[in-house]
Design a protein around this motif. Structure first.
Motif, PDB file in Angstrom:
ATOM      1  N   ILE A   2      36.088  54.773  32.469  1.00 53.79           N
ATOM      2  CA  ILE A   2      35.784  53.211  33.129  1.00 53.79           C
ATOM      3  C   ILE A   2      35.732  52.460  31.856  1.00 53.79           C
ATOM      4  N   CYS A   3      36.604  51.198  32.304  1.00 53.94           N
ATOM      5  CA  CYS A   3      36.730  50.202  31.208  1.00 53.94           C
ATOM      6  C   CYS A   3      36.112  48.992  31.584  1.00 53.94           C
ATOM      7  N   GLY A   4      35.680  48.699  32.888  1.00 52.43           N
ATOM      8  CA  GLY A   4      34.870  47.564  33.044  1.00 52.43           C
ATOM      9  C   GLY A   4      34.843  47.230  34.549  1.00 52.43           C
ATOM     10  N   LEU A   5      34.815  46.061  35.118  1.00 55.06           N
ATOM     11  CA  LEU A   5      34.744  45.742  36.509  1.00 55.06           C
ATOM     12  C   LEU A   5      35.201  44.429  36.599  1.00 55.06           C
ATOM     13  N   ILE A   6      36.110  44.262  37.645  1.00 61.40           N
ATOM     14  CA  ILE A   6      36.787  43.086  38.134  1.00 61.40           C
ATOM     15  C   ILE A   6      36.542  42.495  39.557  1.00 61.40           C
ATOM     16  N   LEU A   7      36.177  41.294  39.546  1.00 59.76           N
ATOM     17  CA  LEU A   7      35.755  40.801  40.848  1.00 59.76           C
ATOM     18  C   LEU A   7      36.903  40.310  41.650  1.00 59.76           C
ATOM     19  N   ARG A   8      36.820  40.310  43.268  1.00 60.05           N
ATOM     20  CA  ARG A   8      37.718  39.824  44.089  1.00 60.05           C
ATOM     21  C   ARG A   8      38.067  38.514  43.526  1.00 60.05           C
ATOM     22  N   SER A   9      37.069  37.404  43.488  1.00 61.73           N
ATOM     23  CA  SER A   9      37.465  36.065  43.262  1.00 61.73           C
ATOM     24  C   SER A   9      38.037  35.995  41.968  1.00 61.73           C
TER      25      SER A   9
END
Length: 768
Positions: free
Chosen positions: A625-632
Motif C-alpha cells: 500500500i503506497c497511499g490513497l488518491i481521491l476521485r476529485s
C-alpha cells in the motif's frame, strides 16, 4: 424504521453529480438496493491529503505566513458573526412588520363585526392571510430549494459529522431559507424563526470562508488557502454557533451547541474563534435593532427572542421546590417522546403520499388555514376575560365579548407571534390565565406543532416546544397555588412556566449542556440554572427510553450514515473484517489513463477514494500500500492532462499546483464532462506526487468500538483494513475498505438478524 418505497431527499434534486435522490431504510430501487448509501451519500474529506504538493507549499511558507493565516481565520470569523447578525436583524424586522400588518387588519375586522355580527368574515380574512403568506413561502421552498425546508439543524449536524449533504450550504439555500422563515412565522404557523438561524449562519460561514460564490460565479481571489473541507468544517461550526447566538442572545450557548450537537473536531483556538463569532453576531443584532427601535446604543435586544428578565425577588424559589421542578422531567420526557413518535409516523405518511411539490404547498396552506380556524374558535368560545391594567403590555389584545376594560386571555396566547406568547406566559402576573384556558391551549398547540413540523416550509421547533411547555408548566403552577395554604411561596406561576418550557424542549430535541446555558443566558438569570439543568438531563433520559430525539429521528429517516459519539453497546464483538468489503478497486502508482477513466465512470465503483498500490516483481508476492488518491484529485489530473508522456515531451505548459485543485473545489466536474481521446487513453499517469502517502489503516481484527472512535476523531477520512501489516496487500482477499452495502458481510443478505445487521450498518458510510 419502517420500510418505505418512495424516494425522498432533503434536497429533492438529482441534477448534480453525487447528489442523487436518497432512499429511505428498506427502500428498493433495482440494482441499487444493495448499495443504497453508496449511491446517495459521500463523505467530506476532513483529512488533509499530505501529498508532495501540500508538503512543498507548507515548506515554502514562513513563520509570518502562518501568522497571517491565523489572522485571516479571525477576520473570517468576525465577518461570519457580522453577516449572521445582519440576517437575523432582517428576519426580525420583516416578521415584526408583516405580522403587525396582519394582526392589525384582523383585529380591526373583529372589532368591527363583534357588535353587528358577521365574525365569520373575520375568520375567513385571518385564514386567507395566513394561507397567503404560507403559500408564498412553501412555493419558494418546494419548487426552488427543498433543502431549505425545516430548521436545517439535522442537515448541519450531518455536515459537521462528515457527511456530504447536497446543496446544504449554497447561497440559494440561504436566500430561500430567510425568505421562507419570514413567510412561515408571519403566516401564523406553530413555528419559530430561531432554528433556521443556525442553518443560515452555517451557509454564511461556508460562503465567506471560501472568498467566492460558486452560485454567482464570482471569485474575489481571497481566502484561497481555506478552500478545502477541513477548513470549511471549522468555519461552519462557527457559523452554527453565531446563528444560535443571534437567535437567543446566547454566545456561550452557541459555542456549546456547536460542541455538543455538531462539531466532530475541537481545539482551544477553535473555541476562541467560535466564541468571537458568536459575540460579534449578538452584538451586531443588538446594535442594529437599537437603531431600528429609535434608541441607538441601547443594547437591550441581544437575540431574536427576548424571554425577559426574571425578577429575583418575585421569582425566587426555595430549595424544597427543586424536588417539584425535578418532577417536571416526566411529563416533559413523555410529551416529548409522544411528539417525536407522532411526527415520525406523520413524516412517513408525507413521504409516501405527499411527495409532489404541488401537494406539499397545498398541505402547508391547509395547515395555515386550520391553525387560523382553531385559534379563532378557541378565542371565540373562551370566556376567560382579564382586566386591562395600566401597565398592559399586550400589543394585540382583543376584547371580543368581554366587558369594557377587559381583554380575552386566550387571544394573548393565540393572537400573537409565538415569541410574544412565550414571554407573556413567563411574565404575566398571577391570575392572567385560568386553568381551563391553559389546558385547552396546550392540547391544541401540541397538535398544531406536531402537524406543522415537517411541512415544506422553513421553520424551527424551538419556540413551539417552549410555548407548549410554558403553557402546561404555568398550569401546574396555578394548580399548585390553589391547593396550598401559603400563597406567598407559590405566588408566581412564571417560574413553573420556565421549567416546563425547558422540560418540553429537552424532551423533544434532547439537548442538555448547551440548552441549559442558552436558557440561562436568554432569561438573564442564573438562579434557575440548577433546576433547568436537572430537568433537561432527566427529561432526556425519560424520552430516550421511548424514542430518539427529533433531529436524530429525521436523520435516520433519510438513511444518513451518521456517526454518533458512542458505538452501539453490542459492537465490541464486531471486527473491522466484518464491516469491510473486498475486493477494493485499486490503482497502481503509475496507472493507465484508460483504466482510470473506466473506473471513475463505472457506477459500481463510484467511491470518493482509491488505494494506490505497488506490486512486486514476483507474482505470488502481495503488493504494498503506497497511499490513497481521491476521485476529485483524479478528475483534476484528467482535466489538466497530467500524463507521463506529455511531461516527458514537454507538452505540459506548467507544473500542477494546489491552486488548481482549490479552484475546482467544491464543485468538481463529473467524469462525464472530461474528454479523453482514444490516444490519451493509452497514456500513463503517475500518481506518486498527488496521492496521500499516509492513509489511515486498521488491522482486520480491530474491534468495532475502536474503529468507531477512529472514524469519529477524523470523520470523512478514508480507512483501509489490512490482514498482516499496514503496508501488505493480502493476496487472497486483497484490500478491504469500508463497505457501503446495506447487506450483511457474512451472509450477504438484506435482512440478517443472526449477525446483528443494525450494528454492522452503524459503521458503514465513511468509506473509500
Amino acid at each position: 424504521m419502517a420500510n418505505i418505497s418512495k424516494k425522498v431527499s432533503w434536497s429533492g434534486r438529482g441534477d448534480d453529480r453525487g447528489e442523487r435522490t436518497p432512499l429511505l431504510n428498506g427502500a428498493e430501487d433495482g440494482k441499487y438496493n444493495r448499495h443504497v448509501l453508496h449511491f446517495v451519500f459521500q463523505s467530506l474529506d476532513y483529512d488533509n491529503s499530505e501529498n508532495q504538493l501540500f508538503l512543498e507549499e507548507e515548506r515554502r511558507m514562513s513563520h509570518m505566513g502562518f501568522r497571517c493565516l491565523e489572522t485571516r481565520r479571525w477576520v473570517i470569523c468576525g465577518l461570519i458573526g457580522f453577516l449572521t447578525g445582519l440576517i437575523a436583524c432582517l428576519i426580525d424586522i420583516a416578521v415584526e412588520k408583516l405580522a403587525g400588518y396582519k394582526y392589525s387588519a384582523v383585529k380591526q375586522n373583529i372589532e368591527k363585526f363583534t357588535e353587528f355580527g358577521g365574525l365569520s368574515i373575520s375568520l375567513i380574512l385571518w385564514a386567507v392571510l395566513n394561507s397567503a403568506f404560507v403559500m408564498v413561502g412553501a412555493i419558494a421552498v418546494a419548487f426552488f430549494e427543498p433543502i431549505a425546508a425545516g430548521s436545517g439543524i439535522p442537515q448541519i449536524k450531518c455536515y459537521l459529522n462528515g457527511v456530504k449533504i447536497p446543496r446544504v450550504v449554497r447561497l440559494k439555500t440561504l436566500a430561500i431559507k430567510v425568505f421562507g422563515v419570514i413567510c412561515s412565522v408571519a403566516g401564523g404557523l406553530a413555528v419559530g424563526k430561531e432554528g433556521p438561524m443556525i442553518h443560515s449562519g452555517a451557509v454564511v460561514a461556508a460562503g465567506v470562508s471560501q472568498g467566492r460564490s460558486t452560485s454567482l460565479k464570482k471569485d474575489f481571489k481571497i481566502f484561497e488557502y481555506f478552500r478545502r473541507d477541513t477548513e470549511k468544517r471549522d468555519f461552519v461550526s462557527a457559523g452554527a454557533a453565531a446563528g444560535v447566538s443571534a437567535a437567543f442572545g446566547a454566545p456561550v450557548g452557541g459555542v456549546l451547541f456547536s460542541l455538543e450537537e455538531g462539531a466532530s473536531f475541537w481545539n482551544q483556538m477553535l473555541t476562541w474563534r467560535i466564541f468571537f463569532a458568536s459575540m460579534i453576531s449578538t452584538f451586531t443584532l443588538n446594535f442594529f435593532l437599537s437603531i431600528y427601535h429609535g434608541k441607538p446604543g441601547e443594547l437591550s435586544s441581544p437575540g431574536l427572542i427576548n424571554f425577559g428578565r426574571f425578577d429575583s425577588d418575585v421569582s425566587s424559589y426555595i430549595p424544597f421546590e427543586s424536588f417539584i421542578f425535578f418532577s417536571f422531567h416526566f411529563p416533559g420526557g413523555v410529551l416529548g417522546a409522544l411528539f417525536n413518535v407522532i411526527n415520525y409516523w406523520l413524516t412517513i405518511f408525507r413521504i409516501r403520499y405527499i411527495h409532489r411539490p404541488c401537494l406539499q404547498v397545498m398541505e402547508a396552506m391547509l395547515v395555515a388555514a386550520v391553525t387560523a380556524t382553531i385559534s379563532f374558535a378557541m378565542i371565540y368560545f373562551s370566556n376567560d376575560c382579564q382586566p386591562l391594567g395600566q401597565d398592559n403590555t399586550e400589543e394585540y389584545s382583543l376584547q371580543l365579548f368581554c366587558a369594557d376594560g377587559e381583554y380575552n386571555s386566550m387571544a394573548t396566547a393565540f393572537f400573537n407571534t409565538p415569541e410574544r406568547s412565550v414571554r407573556s406566559l413567563f411574565h404575566n402576573p398571577p391570575g392572567s390565565y385560568n386553568p381551563l384556558t391553559l389546558g385547552v391551549f396546550t392540547l391544541a398547540y401540541f397538535v398544531l406543532a406536531v402537524w406543522t413540523y415537517g411541512l415544506t416550509v422553513s421553520a424551527g421547533v424551538f419556540i413551539p416546544s417552549l410555548l407548549i411547555g410554558a403553557a402546561w408548566g404555568r398550569l401546574f403552577g396555578i394548580l399548585l397555588s390553589t391547593i396550598t395554604s401559603s400563597q406567598s411561596i407559590w405566588a408566581d406561576p412564571g417560574k413553573y412556566a420556565l421549567i416546563g418550557a425547558a422540560a418540553q424542549l429537552g424532551g423533544i430535541v434532547r439537548m442538555t449542556l448547551s440548552l441549559t446555558v442558552i436558557l440561562v443566558e436568554a432569561t438573564g438569570s442564573v438562579t434557575y440554572g440548577f433546576p433547568i439543568m436537572l430537568v433537561l438531563m432527566t427529561a432526556k433520559i425519560v424520552g430516550d427510553y421511548f424514542i430518539e430525539g427529533l433531529y436524530d429521528v429525521h436523520i435516520k429517516l433519510q438513511s444518513v450514515p451518521f456517526l454518533h459519539w458512542e458505538a452501539p453497546p453490542t459492537s465490541h464483538w464486531l471486527t473491522a473484517r466484518e464491516v469491510m468489503s473486498s475486493p477494493v478497486t485499486c490503482f497502481n502508482r503509475v496507472e493507465k489513463v484508460g483504466r482510470i477513466v473506466d473506473v471513475l465512470s463505472n457506477t459500481s465503483t463510484n467511491h470518493n477514494g482509491f488505494p494506490v498500490v505497488a506490486h512486486t516483481t514476483e507474482n505470488d508476492e502481495p503488493g504494498k500500500i503506497c497511499g490513497l488518491i481521491l476521485r476529485s484529485q483524479l478528475i483534476v489530473l484528467l482535466k489538466h492532462k497530467v500524463f507521463v508522456e506529455r511531461a516527458s515531451s514537454r507538452l505540459s505548459h506548467r507544473k500542477l499546483q494546489l491552486k488548481d485543485f482549490r479552484d475546482a473545489y467544491p464543485r468538481f466536474p463529473p467524469i462525464q464532462s472530461i474528454h479523453v481521446s482514444q490516444d490519451e487513453r493509452e497514456c500513463m499517469m503517475d500518481l506518486t506526487e498527488f496521492m496521500n502517502p499516509t492513509p489511515y489503516t486498521v488491522p482486520q481484527v480491530s474491534c468495532g468500538t475502536g474503529n468507531q472512535e477512529g472514524s469519529r476523531a477524523s470523520p470523512g477520512s478514508d480507512m483501509i483494513g489490512h490482514h498482516c501489516s499496514p503496508w501488505t496487500l493480502p493476496s487472497e482477499h486483497q484490500l478491504r475498505g469500508w463497505s457501503e452495502s446495506l447487506s450483511c458481510q457474512r451472509c450477504q443478505t438484506q435482512t440478517c438478524n443472526m449477525h446483528k445487521l443494525s450494528d454492522v450498518q452503524y459503521f458503514k458510510g465513511l468509506i473509500i
